[in-house]
Design an enzyme around this catalytic site. Structure first.
Site, PDB file in Angstrom:
ATOM      1  N   ASP A  22      -3.558 -72.464 -19.351  1.00 13.43           N
ATOM      2  CA  ASP A  22      -3.341 -72.806 -20.763  1.00 13.43           C
ATOM      3  C   ASP A  22      -1.883 -73.184 -21.053  1.00 13.43           C
ATOM      4  O   ASP A  22      -1.590 -73.801 -22.078  1.00 13.43           O
ATOM      5  CB  ASP A  22      -3.730 -71.618 -21.664  1.00 13.43           C
ATOM      6  CG  ASP A  22      -5.142 -71.117 -21.397  1.00 13.43           C
ATOM      7  OD1 ASP A  22      -5.943 -71.894 -20.848  1.00 13.43           O
ATOM      8  OD2 ASP A  22      -5.447 -69.958 -21.731  1.00 13.43           O
ATOM      9  N   ARG A  54      -7.796 -72.225 -24.356  1.00 11.76           N
ATOM     10  CA  ARG A  54      -7.859 -71.190 -25.389  1.00 11.76           C
ATOM     11  C   ARG A  54      -7.369 -71.753 -26.720  1.00 11.76           C
ATOM     12  O   ARG A  54      -7.953 -72.733 -27.179  1.00 11.76           O
ATOM     13  CB  ARG A  54      -7.057 -69.949 -24.989  1.00 11.76           C
ATOM     14  CG  ARG A  54      -7.657 -68.668 -25.525  1.00 11.76           C
ATOM     15  CD  ARG A  54      -6.951 -67.448 -24.994  1.00 11.76           C
ATOM     16  NE  ARG A  54      -7.287 -67.165 -23.630  1.00 11.76           N
ATOM     17  CZ  ARG A  54      -8.277 -66.366 -23.240  1.00 11.76           C
ATOM     18  NH1 ARG A  54      -9.026 -65.784 -24.150  1.00 11.76           N
ATOM     19  NH2 ARG A  54      -8.514 -66.154 -21.980  1.00 11.76           N
TER      20      ARG A  54
END
Ligand code: F6P
Length: 381
Positions: free
Chosen positions: A145, A189
């Site tokens: 991420d 995310r």
């Protein structure tokens, strides 16, 4: 002085974890230190305490992973994805008794220091344990991420960018052959780094990231359909859309399959636009939309040379810090080199952002890559 250090990997896995373990063991062995691989993140300390594993079995050897026959001598570990130590995605340390047993496990192993390889959530949890247990901690950031604060790069991110970029390339040809709009849902995310980087590198026409398009509302869909119509009008009959999983639905809620949700919305609104009789929209009635969720393939794959290099550099720095007895530091990548940041500052920032429900290190809405995408004519909302 000889040291006995531990290493663990925590949180979601990513490419490059084994490259860190490999480099840590090499750098430490050259100093004559011992390295213990703690299995399944901090749960390894629990296992030790409960007699489910033995400390002597945790010792990592410099050449412990050789291949048979004439391939003997190839140390394959740095090229393998996953983590030989396993990882732990769910924290259980809110339970005071469990936290105390974990702390005890560290102490009983008599480690001089612990290297924790983790993302924002894990670093937060492990730093708290370290504070309570008086551990000598050094952190290394990892996550596809790329949302650990105070570091421009985390281990695993660049390999994931390559994976998504390559998927976009592959999808381009089937999209073109059927005049289709291909939607690719990528991980990240609450951050859009992965979608933004891969979208630019993979030739996307539209990139949707939570920092710029927090939710899919009718105006956004309208704009997307107009953009697709313009592409068709100009001769590009297909379109590639990258959507980050952190983008929410119209109600502002998370969707497991936000790519499918977007596909449905595009189908609906494009058919409505068709009925307006504007010539540039008439082609939209033949629009076909398909969504692909890349899923956990983004977490695997051979770590790229970049991630292996970063792993080696981070490992060297972590070992240097332990040699200097400079603890409670996070090894980071800033301005083209390895640096360090105090973990108390990093963790305070993570906690504060999490409390507000925000990503600890989001894409800069007016950053250079966003500007680059816009300059290339990519629609970002
Ligand atoms: O944080 C890494 C990550 O891969 C995210 O991009 C994704 O949302 C999540 O982990 C998936 O977690 P799990 O493997 O537990 O489904």
């Amino acid at each position: 002085m000889n040291k006995k250090i531990g290493i663990l990997t925590s949180g979601g896995d990513c490419p490059g974890l084994n490259a860190i373990i490999h480099a840590v063991v090499k750098c430490a062995s050259h100093k004559g230190w011992e390295v213990y691989g703690i299995p399944y993140g901090t749960d390894g300390f629990l296992k030790l305490e409960h007699g489910k594993c033995r400390s002597e079995d945790l010792k990592l050897r410099e050449h412990g992973y050789d291949l048979p026959g004439l391939l003997h001598g190839i140390d394959i570990l740095q090229f393998l994805s996953g983590s030989i130590l396993g990882s732990l995605s769910k924290g259980n340390t809110e339970d005071k008794a469990i936290a105390q047993t974990i702390i005890q496990g560290y102490q009983n192993l008599e480690l001089d220091a612990l290297i924790a390889v983790g993302g924002d959530g894990s670093l937060d949890i492990i730093y708290d344990l370290a504070q309570k247990g008086g551990w000598n901690l050094v952190g290394i950031p990892k996550t596809i991420d790329n949302d650990v604060p105070f570091t421009e790069r985390s281990i695993g991110f660049r390999t994931a960018v390559d994976t998504v970029t390559s998927a976009l390339y592959d999808l381009t040809f089937t999209a073109a052959s059927h005049d289709r709009t291909m939607i690719v849902q990528v991980m990240g995310r609450n951050a859009g780094h992965l979608a933004l980087h891969a979208g630019i590198a993979g030739g996307a026409d539209i990139i949707l990231i939570p920092e710029l398009t927090p939710k899919i509302d009718p105006d956004l869909i309208n704009d997307i359909c107009i953009r697709i119509a313009q592409l068709r009008w100009s001769g590009r009959k297909f379109a590639l859309i990258v959507i980050a999983e952190g983008v929410k639905n119209q109600a502002g809620e998370k969707e497991k399959y936000i790519g499918d949700y977007l596909a449905q919305q595009i189908d609906e609104i494009s058919h409505k636009l068709c009925l307006t009789d504007k010539p540039e929209f008439c082609d939209l009635d033949t629009i076909e939309t398909r969504a692909t969720v890349l899923g956990h393939i983004q977490r695997s794959g051979t770590p790229s040379s970049y991630d292996r290099l970063l792993a080696a550099a981070f490992a060297k720095k972590a070992i240097d810090l332990i040699a200097e007895e400079k603890y409670n530091q996070l090894v980071v990548w800033q301005n083209g080199e390895v640096q360090t940041q105090p973990l108390d500052k990093v963790v305070a920032h993570i906690k504060q952002r999490h409390e507000l429900g925000l990503c600890p290190s989001p894409v800069e809405p007016d950053g250079f890559l966003v500007q680059t995408a816009r300059s290339l004519g990519i629609y970002l909302g």
